[in-house]
Design a protein around this motif. Sequence first.
Motif, PDB file in Angstrom:
ATOM      1  N   VAL A 123      37.382  33.451 -22.612  1.00 51.32           N
ATOM      2  CA  VAL A 123      36.674  33.715 -21.471  1.00 51.32           C
ATOM      3  C   VAL A 123      37.941  34.484 -20.215  1.00 51.32           C
ATOM      4  N   VAL A 124      39.008  33.558 -20.406  1.00 54.05           N
ATOM      5  CA  VAL A 124      39.920  33.907 -19.280  1.00 54.05           C
ATOM      6  C   VAL A 124      40.788  35.105 -19.826  1.00 54.05           C
ATOM      7  N   LYS A 125      40.755  35.346 -21.230  1.00 55.40           N
ATOM      8  CA  LYS A 125      41.209  36.741 -21.510  1.00 55.40           C
ATOM      9  C   LYS A 125      40.396  37.674 -21.138  1.00 55.40           C
ATOM     10  N   MET A 126      38.790  37.527 -21.278  1.00 56.05           N
ATOM     11  CA  MET A 126      37.967  38.522 -20.787  1.00 56.05           C
ATOM     12  C   MET A 126      38.252  38.872 -19.305  1.00 56.05           C
ATOM     13  N   VAL A 127      38.554  37.854 -18.351  1.00 54.96           N
ATOM     14  CA  VAL A 127      38.783  38.097 -17.092  1.00 54.96           C
ATOM     15  C   VAL A 127      40.011  39.075 -16.509  1.00 54.96           C
ATOM     16  N   ASP A 128      41.071  38.276 -17.719  1.00 52.28           N
ATOM     17  CA  ASP A 128      42.405  39.324 -17.524  1.00 52.28           C
ATOM     18  C   ASP A 128      42.261  40.764 -17.879  1.00 52.28           C
ATOM     19  N   ALA A 129      41.621  40.871 -18.868  1.00 50.81           N
ATOM     20  CA  ALA A 129      41.151  42.359 -19.460  1.00 50.81           C
ATOM     21  C   ALA A 129      40.463  43.156 -18.429  1.00 50.81           C
ATOM     22  N   GLY A 130      39.532  42.750 -17.677  1.00 50.11           N
ATOM     23  CA  GLY A 130      38.624  43.177 -16.658  1.00 50.11           C
ATOM     24  C   GLY A 130      39.560  43.559 -15.502  1.00 50.11           C
ATOM     25  N   GLU A 131      40.498  42.791 -15.081  1.00 47.74           N
ATOM     26  CA  GLU A 131      41.304  42.982 -14.167  1.00 47.74           C
ATOM     27  C   GLU A 131      42.515  44.092 -14.516  1.00 47.74           C
ATOM     28  N   SER A 132      42.937  43.875 -15.767  1.00 46.74           N
ATOM     29  CA  SER A 132      43.868  45.060 -16.233  1.00 46.74           C
ATOM     30  C   SER A 132      43.311  46.399 -16.336  1.00 46.74           C
ATOM     31  N   LYS A 133      42.077  46.536 -16.587  1.00 47.59           N
ATOM     32  CA  LYS A 133      41.348  47.947 -16.779  1.00 47.59           C
ATOM     33  C   LYS A 133      41.001  48.302 -15.276  1.00 47.59           C
ATOM     34  N   LEU A 176      35.967  40.909 -10.488  1.00 49.94           N
ATOM     35  CA  LEU A 176      35.549  40.670  -9.193  1.00 49.94           C
ATOM     36  C   LEU A 176      34.956  39.332  -8.860  1.00 49.94           C
ATOM     37  N   PHE A 177      34.032  38.699  -9.860  1.00 49.39           N
ATOM     38  CA  PHE A 177      33.406  37.638  -9.553  1.00 49.39           C
ATOM     39  C   PHE A 177      34.461  36.398  -9.490  1.00 49.39           C
ATOM     40  N   ASP A 178      35.775  36.386 -10.270  1.00 53.52           N
ATOM     41  CA  ASP A 178      36.797  35.592 -10.134  1.00 53.52           C
ATOM     42  C   ASP A 178      37.495  35.696  -9.009  1.00 53.52           C
ATOM     43  N   LYS A 179      37.390  36.706  -8.058  1.00 56.07           N
ATOM     44  CA  LYS A 179      38.090  36.966  -6.774  1.00 56.07           C
ATOM     45  C   LYS A 179      39.750  37.111  -7.183  1.00 56.07           C
ATOM     46  N   ARG A 180      40.010  38.065  -8.082  1.00 60.55           N
ATOM     47  CA  ARG A 180      41.322  38.127  -8.332  1.00 60.55           C
ATOM     48  C   ARG A 180      41.855  39.076  -7.259  1.00 60.55           C
ATOM     49  N   PRO A 181      42.924  38.893  -6.789  1.00 56.40           N
ATOM     50  CA  PRO A 181      43.620  39.548  -5.821  1.00 56.40           C
ATOM     51  C   PRO A 181      43.748  40.991  -5.872  1.00 56.40           C
ATOM     52  N   GLY A 182      42.928  41.839  -4.734  1.00 53.51           N
ATOM     53  CA  GLY A 182      42.928  43.206  -4.892  1.00 53.51           C
ATOM     54  C   GLY A 182      41.756  44.018  -5.866  1.00 53.51           C
ATOM     55  N   VAL A 183      41.034  43.126  -6.291  1.00 51.91           N
ATOM     56  CA  VAL A 183      39.847  43.592  -7.173  1.00 51.91           C
ATOM     57  C   VAL A 183      38.735  43.797  -6.003  1.00 51.91           C
ATOM     58  N   THR A 184      38.222  45.050  -6.171  1.00 51.31           N
ATOM     59  CA  THR A 184      37.096  45.210  -5.057  1.00 51.31           C
ATOM     60  C   THR A 184      35.957  45.809  -6.039  1.00 51.31           C
ATOM     61  N   LEU A 185      34.754  46.170  -5.137  1.00 48.11           N
ATOM     62  CA  LEU A 185      33.550  46.565  -5.881  1.00 48.11           C
ATOM     63  C   LEU A 185      33.879  48.110  -6.331  1.00 48.11           C
ATOM     64  N   GLY A 186      34.556  48.730  -5.056  1.00 51.17           N
ATOM     65  CA  GLY A 186      34.950  50.164  -5.002  1.00 51.17           C
ATOM     66  C   GLY A 186      35.877  50.249  -6.594  1.00 51.17           C
ATOM     67  N   GLY A 187      36.801  49.266  -6.623  1.00 52.12           N
ATOM     68  CA  GLY A 187      37.631  49.410  -8.132  1.00 52.12           C
ATOM     69  C   GLY A 187      36.923  49.279  -9.400  1.00 52.12           C
ATOM     70  N   VAL A 188      35.956  48.328  -9.237  1.00 55.95           N
ATOM     71  CA  VAL A 188      34.993  48.255 -10.408  1.00 55.95           C
ATOM     72  C   VAL A 188      34.236  49.355 -10.884  1.00 55.95           C
ATOM     73  N   LEU A 189      33.527  50.037  -9.595  1.00 57.90           N
ATOM     74  CA  LEU A 189      32.853  51.387  -9.956  1.00 57.90           C
ATOM     75  C   LEU A 189      33.783  52.678 -10.062  1.00 57.90           C
ATOM     76  N   ARG A 190      34.919  52.654  -9.620  1.00 61.80           N
ATOM     77  CA  ARG A 190      35.870  53.664 -10.133  1.00 61.80           C
ATOM     78  C   ARG A 190      36.165  53.541 -11.564  1.00 61.80           C
ATOM     79  N   ASN A 191      36.488  52.518 -11.996  1.00 55.36           N
ATOM     80  CA  ASN A 191      36.782  52.096 -13.411  1.00 55.36           C
ATOM     81  C   ASN A 191      35.451  52.556 -14.246  1.00 55.36           C
TER      82      ASN A 191
END
Length: 273
Positions: free
Chosen positions: A10-20, A89-104
């Motif tokens: 699950v940590v890998k899932m969060v890391d993968a989301g941040e990377s994307k 975003l839920f994990d509050k990774r630095p620099g991750v925003t809702l706009g970044g998620v929607l852009r991806n």
Amino acid sequence: MSYLAPAEFVVKMVDAGESKIFMATRDTLIRAYMAGAILCLAAAFAVMVSQQTGYPIIGAILFPVGFCILYLLGFDLVTGVFVLAPLALFDKRPGVTLGGVLRNWGLVFCGNFAGAFTVAVLMSITYTFAFTEEPNAVGKAIAHIGEARTLGYKEHGAAGMLTLFIRGMLCNWMVSTGVVGAMISTSVSGKVIAMWMPIMVFFAMTFEHSVVNMFLFPSGILMGANFNWADYFIWNEIPTLVGNIVGGLSFTGLTLYSTHIKTAPKRAFKLAA
């Protein structure tokens, strides 16, 4: 050991989301384009096998080959990032925003659609001898699928729309489970086995996958099926996308994250008097 414990993958899932989310636009589009193209070529293959054998289950058993290839090559489907990107975003990774998620999400959707439409054009040419004659048996089967899963829902009105949404939701429950399955093993064989089973289930049960549909329905329209682009988007693609988001996040992403990352405190143990 080739198996990762739930708390690890699950940590890998969060890391993968941040990377994307932080991936360059060019790379996001290239990987999404190739993912859409490969998955849709596998869908064309599965429809051909089903039509030639008369047994749709055989097509469903073979379809996951496309998903396994695209995942092992590091390409991205929008159904996967619907689940992974929000976790960062839920994990509050630095620099991750809702706009970044929607852009991806937007970039991967566009890339997937471009790849799927490319395959739709190429396969339609092969089914019709470059549009000089009626579609062959496989082409007619694809056109029939498009009509049944647009006009078929439309005939039932609100009940049809609800059914479509639920099928989209159930689909990404299985597809995102396949994405997660690839993360629970560090060996290629383990990843393939873990991916194969849920992907086979979704295809066999004819759930609605937004990327597969980017091939099936445009192919039908190109070959003269009895529905149009408005039918496709209103009575399939848009409700399917919403269902894919809800199903993937609620049944896979949030459940795994909430219980393996944000694990609740254990219940207090009280000795009997």
